[in-house]
Design an enzyme around this catalytic site. Structure first.
Site, mmCIF file in Angstrom:
data_model
loop_
_atom_site.group_PDB
_atom_site.id
_atom_site.type_symbol
_atom_site.label_atom_id
_atom_site.label_comp_id
_atom_site.label_asym_id
_atom_site.label_seq_id
_atom_site.Cartn_x
_atom_site.Cartn_y
_atom_site.Cartn_z
ATOM 1 N N ASP A 36 44.395 26.342 19.456
ATOM 2 C CA ASP A 36 45.390 27.004 18.396
ATOM 3 C C ASP A 36 44.825 26.408 16.872
ATOM 4 O OD1 ASP A 36 45.449 28.661 20.292
ATOM 5 O OD2 ASP A 36 47.967 28.999 20.249
ATOM 6 N N GLU A 116 47.200 54.585 46.821
ATOM 7 C CA GLU A 116 46.357 54.959 45.806
ATOM 8 C C GLU A 116 45.322 54.242 45.950
ATOM 9 O OE1 GLU A 116 48.658 55.600 42.284
ATOM 10 O OE2 GLU A 116 49.489 57.343 42.980
ATOM 11 N N LYS A 118 43.745 50.158 44.453
ATOM 12 C CA LYS A 118 44.326 49.751 42.785
ATOM 13 C C LYS A 118 43.078 49.544 42.094
ATOM 14 C CE LYS A 118 47.913 46.207 42.894
ATOM 15 N NZ LYS A 118 46.908 44.982 41.913
ATOM 16 N N ASP A 120 41.271 47.401 39.584
ATOM 17 C CA ASP A 120 40.938 45.846 38.781
ATOM 18 C C ASP A 120 40.813 46.004 37.494
ATOM 19 O OD1 ASP A 120 41.546 44.055 39.170
ATOM 20 O OD2 ASP A 120 39.697 43.143 39.846
ATOM 21 N N ARG A 139 50.869 46.300 28.864
ATOM 22 C CA ARG A 139 52.174 45.617 29.806
ATOM 23 C C ARG A 139 52.992 44.584 29.559
ATOM 24 N NH1 ARG A 139 52.448 41.504 34.423
ATOM 25 N NH2 ARG A 139 54.270 42.808 35.413
ATOM 26 N N GLU A 177 45.795 52.627 34.301
ATOM 27 C CA GLU A 177 44.523 51.594 34.316
ATOM 28 C C GLU A 177 44.036 51.535 33.208
ATOM 29 O OE1 GLU A 177 46.474 48.673 35.573
ATOM 30 O OE2 GLU A 177 45.479 47.421 36.257
ATOM 31 N N TYR A 223 48.479 57.132 36.482
ATOM 32 C CA TYR A 223 48.897 57.400 38.112
ATOM 33 C C TYR A 223 50.695 57.475 38.101
ATOM 34 C CZ TYR A 223 49.170 52.738 37.269
ATOM 35 O OH TYR A 223 49.117 51.002 36.729
ATOM 36 N N LYS A 287 52.843 53.721 47.810
ATOM 37 C CA LYS A 287 54.506 54.106 47.179
ATOM 38 C C LYS A 287 55.229 55.415 47.721
ATOM 39 C CE LYS A 287 51.475 54.075 43.010
ATOM 40 N NZ LYS A 287 50.941 54.780 41.885
ATOM 41 N N LYS A 311 46.305 44.272 49.631
ATOM 42 C CA LYS A 311 44.976 43.861 49.238
ATOM 43 C C LYS A 311 43.705 43.333 50.123
ATOM 44 C CE LYS A 311 46.393 41.164 45.279
ATOM 45 N NZ LYS A 311 46.420 41.332 43.783
ATOM 46 N N CYS A 408 10.122 27.009 28.909
ATOM 47 C CA CYS A 408 9.862 28.577 29.287
ATOM 48 C C CYS A 408 9.292 28.388 30.820
ATOM 49 C CB CYS A 408 9.549 29.748 28.513
ATOM 50 S SG CYS A 408 8.411 31.252 29.437
ATOM 51 N N CYS A 411 6.143 31.242 30.652
ATOM 52 C CA CYS A 411 4.695 30.753 29.792
ATOM 53 C C CYS A 411 4.721 29.323 29.116
ATOM 54 C CB CYS A 411 5.178 31.903 28.993
ATOM 55 S SG CYS A 411 6.423 30.761 27.371
ATOM 56 N N CYS A 426 13.412 32.071 25.309
ATOM 57 C CA CYS A 426 11.683 31.654 25.030
ATOM 58 C C CYS A 426 11.859 32.310 24.211
ATOM 59 C CB CYS A 426 11.926 32.355 26.351
ATOM 60 S SG CYS A 426 9.135 32.024 25.727
ATOM 61 N N CYS A 431 5.247 36.295 25.663
ATOM 62 C CA CYS A 431 5.811 35.762 27.202
ATOM 63 C C CYS A 431 5.382 36.964 27.835
ATOM 64 C CB CYS A 431 7.241 34.823 27.052
ATOM 65 S SG CYS A 431 7.986 34.395 28.061
HETATM 66 S S1 IVH Z 1 51.407 51.571 40.582
HETATM 67 C C1 IVH Z 1 55.903 50.057 39.667
HETATM 68 N N1 IVH Z 1 49.119 52.141 41.073
HETATM 69 O O1 IVH Z 1 49.051 46.983 39.604
HETATM 70 C C2 IVH Z 1 54.582 50.267 40.305
HETATM 71 N N2 IVH Z 1 49.712 50.324 39.382
HETATM 72 O O2 IVH Z 1 49.983 44.291 41.131
HETATM 73 C C3 IVH Z 1 53.956 49.776 39.228
HETATM 74 N N3 IVH Z 1 47.719 48.505 39.551
HETATM 75 O O3 IVH Z 1 50.718 46.356 36.541
HETATM 76 C C4 IVH Z 1 52.087 50.313 39.569
HETATM 77 N N4 IVH Z 1 46.398 50.139 40.745
HETATM 78 O O4 IVH Z 1 48.911 47.055 36.631
HETATM 79 C C5 IVH Z 1 50.076 51.447 40.449
HETATM 80 N N5 IVH Z 1 46.979 53.028 41.655
HETATM 81 C C6 IVH Z 1 47.493 52.456 40.865
HETATM 82 C C7 IVH Z 1 47.426 50.650 40.483
HETATM 83 C C8 IVH Z 1 48.123 49.828 40.068
HETATM 84 C C9 IVH Z 1 46.306 49.553 39.506
HETATM 85 C C10 IVH Z 1 47.581 47.461 38.755
HETATM 86 C C11 IVH Z 1 48.569 47.769 38.318
HETATM 87 C C12 IVH Z 1 50.229 46.746 38.382
HETATM 88 C C13 IVH Z 1 49.270 45.652 39.240
HETATM 89 C C14 IVH Z 1 50.397 45.692 39.973
#
Ligand code: IVH
Length: 675
Positions: A36, A116, A118, A120, A139, A177, A223, A287, A311, A408, A411, A426, A431
């Site tokens: 830093d 739902e 998840k 990424d 977050r 997300e 969500y 959920k 997961k 290269c 070429c 290159c 080329c």
């Molecule tokens: S619900 C209290 N729903 O996963 C409920 N999270 O590992 C909190 N994420 O921080 C989140 N898709 O960034 C929820 N359909 C979904 C999600 C989701 C991705 C992420 C979210 C959360 C992290 C937790």
């Protein structure tokens, strides 16, 4: 300009590039190369030089974008409710245990689930005050996050304004997300600079540059919903429905489940199905649907008891690297590719993996012959993520170091690696590898839109010396084309027609098609708009170029240099001679409202209904007489009728005449002089 000034100018440029390079390592790749302190020294020196040469300050200088590193430079905001994380599980056994705990907590009350995907990506909280998007916060540590409002405003799918404010509510908070679609990532990452879509998203959202956000095509699924700090509906499902109706992107695959069997079915469905999505998911979030029960269940120190993440184990496989070969892209970038013993990964057999660049190989410590872990991440081509050092002893005698070739591989001309770049290139403009990719770029959908000019055909054209640069395309005849493998008369005729049509696509497409460094779709359009003709652009000096919106110092220098290269100038002359239009007169209006449905109500002051209709249709939109769920915009003039009430009920986007005129202006990039 005196010598000192000239030297300072150069140093400024160098510092900016260095800082950008380190920013990217820090934010995007999460792997800083300097401390830093060292970073701060670079920024301090740049500031000092810029204060002595204020005329050289440009909007995209790091000093303008940021003061310090983002964690310090971004404003902080404390979340009204902490942004929690989720408990994870990788087994259905544990999922059942979670459900048993839920059953106990529910003490006999019935409950259902919502499942739902998840996503990424990066989680975000967006706050609307009195209907206006007023703040977006990452977050962070869950309690305090970084304020990234302007960046989030630049995400296309995030509404700036709520169409309807729930009565008596001042603050609406939505959470979701942010992610980058795989297709966007693949395009962005042609040069293999970024590790995966998630990191790229995280990096992008924290660089205070809304344009970059827009350019990088980030998106967001929502969500979670609060009205004045409280969950407003009796069930999570109703919250999702509200979000959807209020124009927030809600993932279409979310489902209600009656029991755990259905939950597991959902998880199984997406175990394989996820590879067909255009975004990365790393599991399923389950959920409890009933809001009252959620409140009853409460939370542990960091995650709610009423939700859990199932997961998928990462898609990884172990195999051996047999060789490292080098590919050459359109820009001449040399990309090392690992040749693997065939192995099953995410449903396909893979034999190759990307190694990005030489630095990546060095960081991995990879040698040819090593056992490695390969992983899929948002790209079709998987990448090597780790070397199994512990298996080295088995293969010790067969190991060899990778050496980036000095010439290269296609070429044979010498290659170059500039001090500030991670890629080796290159630089031979003829080329064949570059030529092939240059032709593909020229013909691409964002370029001259020559359909039917695929990779295989281009290879044949080059191999038979029918095409030595893109201008040669215009000399191709049906007779020549039918001689090629797998080309029939009809497709040959069609191709010749397509090539001929491409002549009139206009300057903006042409500039993109030519593959000038730093000139993507957006910059091509801005340049075309600004200079209006190829001749004017070619005569522009660096100062004139950098006057164009979004064209910074680095870009203007590269563009300037490109037009000083004899070969490029010759190419343009040849294209001109072939009849390719070099003026900016193509209207892009056709696209702006593509597939959008407009409904008008009331009298417009500035134009008749008929004119308004034509204005919409000429931009690719449709006009409908009745309001329905399919309506995208209701335009309200004076003395509006009942359509307005209907639209309000449906939570549609309602615009007044002023808004509508602004939309028309914004979509009017140029008037075609021919219509
Ligand atoms: S619900 C209290 N729903 O996963 C409920 N999270 O590992 C909190 N994420 O921080 C989140 N898709 O960034 C929820 N359909 C979904 C999600 C989701 C991705 C992420 C979210 C959360 C992290 C937790």
């Amino acid at each position: 300009m005196d010598l000192l000034k000239l030297m300072e100018r150069e140093e400024i440029e160098r510092l900016r590039q260095q800082i950008k390079y380190h920013d990217e390592l820090y934010y995007v790749h999460n792997r800083p190369e300097i401390s830093d302190y060292e970073y701060d020294q670079l920024v301090a020196r740049l500031k000092e030089l810029e204060s002595r040469n204020p005329e050289l300050i440009v909007a995209d200088s790091p000093t303008q974008r940021l003061g310090d590193r983002p964690t310090e430079r971004l404003d902080k905001y404390e979340h009204r409710h902490p942004m929690l994380s989720l408990d994870n599980t990788y087994s259905y056994e544990q999922l059942r245990e979670w459900n048993e705990r839920c059953a106990k907590l529910a003490a006999g009350q019935p409950y259902t689930f919502v499942t739902e995907l998840k996503i990424d990506g990066v989680s975000i909280a967006v706050i609307y005050i009195d209907g206006w998007l007023s703040r977006a916060v990452t977050r962070g540590d869950g309690t305090v996050g970084d304020v990234v409002t302007e960046n989030v405003k630049a995400i296309e799918t995030v509404p700036q304004r709520l169409l309807v404010m729930p009565p008596g509510v001042r603050e609406v908070e939505v959470r979701g997300e942010i992610y980058m679609p795989n297709s966007v990532f693949a395009r962005l990452n042609e040069e293999k600079r970024f590790a995966n879509p998630r990191n790229t998203t995280a990096g992008t959202i924290k660089v205070l540059n809304p344009r970059l956000v827009a350019e990088r095509g980030l998106r967001c699924f929502f969500y979670d919903l609060y009205f004045d700090g409280k969950k407003p509906f009796a069930s999570h499902w109703q919250a999702l429905e509200w979000l959807r109706e209020a124009n927030f992107a809600v993932n279409e695959h979310s489902r209600r489940c009656e029991d755990l069997a259905q939950v597991i079915q959902f998880c199984e469905l997406w175990r394989i199905g996820r590879h067909k999505l255009d975004y990365e998911i790393d599991g399923v979030v389950i959920k409890i649907n009933e809001t009252l029960l959620q409140e009853d269940f409460g939370m542990t120190s960091k995650s709610p008891r009423w939700a859990i993440a199932y997961k998928y184990p990462p898609e990884q496989a172990v195999t051996r690297v047999r060789a490292i070969t080098v590919q050459v892209g359109r820009t001449g970038a040399l990309t090392p590719v690992a040749r693997l013993d065939p192995v099953e990964l995410a449903g396909t057999t893979i034999t190759r993996a990307s190694l990005h660049n030489k630095d990546w190989i060095e960081r991995l410590g990879l040698k040819v012959g090593d056992w490695v872990v390969v992983e899929k991440s948002g790209e079709i081509i998987p990448q090597v993520v780790r070397v199994l050092i512990e298996r080295r002893s088995e293969v010790a005698s067969e190991l060899s170091d990778f050496v980036m070739p000095a010439s290269c591989p296609v070429c044979g001309q010498p290659v170059v690696r500039l001090p500030e770049e991670v890629v080796t290139r290159c630089v031979n403009s003829s080329c064949p590898a570059k030529l092939k990719n240059a032709i593909l770029q020229y013909a691409s959908r964002s370029g001259m839109q020559i359909e039917g000019l695929g990779e295989e055909l281009v290879s044949q054209l080059i191999a038979r010396a029918l095409v030595k640069d893109v201008a040669d395309l215009y000399g191709l005849t049906v007779r020549q084309l039918v001689m090629l493998d797998r080309v029939g008369r009809r497709s040959a005729e069609k191709l010749v027609e397509q090539i001929s049509e491409s002549k009139g696509k206009g300057l903006d497409r042409l500039l993109y098609a030519l593959g000038i460094p730093y000139v993507g779709e957006q910059k091509a359009r801005l340049l075309a708009e600004h200079f209006r003709s190829m001749d004017a652009l070619m005569q522009a000096d660096i100062a004139a170029l950098s006057e164009v919106e979004e064209i910074g110092d680095v870009a203007s220098r590269h563009i300037y240099e490109w037009f000083r290269n004899r070969r490029n100038v010759d190419l343009i002359e040849r294209l001109k001679a072939a009849g390719v239009q070099m003026e900016y007169k193509v209207s892009r209006r056709g696209k702006a409202f593509a597939d959008k449905v407009f409904v008008f109500t009331g009298r417009l002051k500035s134009m008749s209904r008929e004119e308004a209709k034509r204005a919409v249709e000429s931009r690719g939109g449709k006009v409908s007489s009745a309001v329905s769920k399919k309506t995208d915009y209701l335009i309200v003039g004076a003395d509006a009728g009942t359509k307005l009430d209907e639209a309000r009920k449906l939570l549609l986007k309602v615009l007044d005449e002023e808004d509508f005129l602004a939309m028309l202006r914004a979509s009017e990039i140029s008037e075609s002089s021919e219509n």
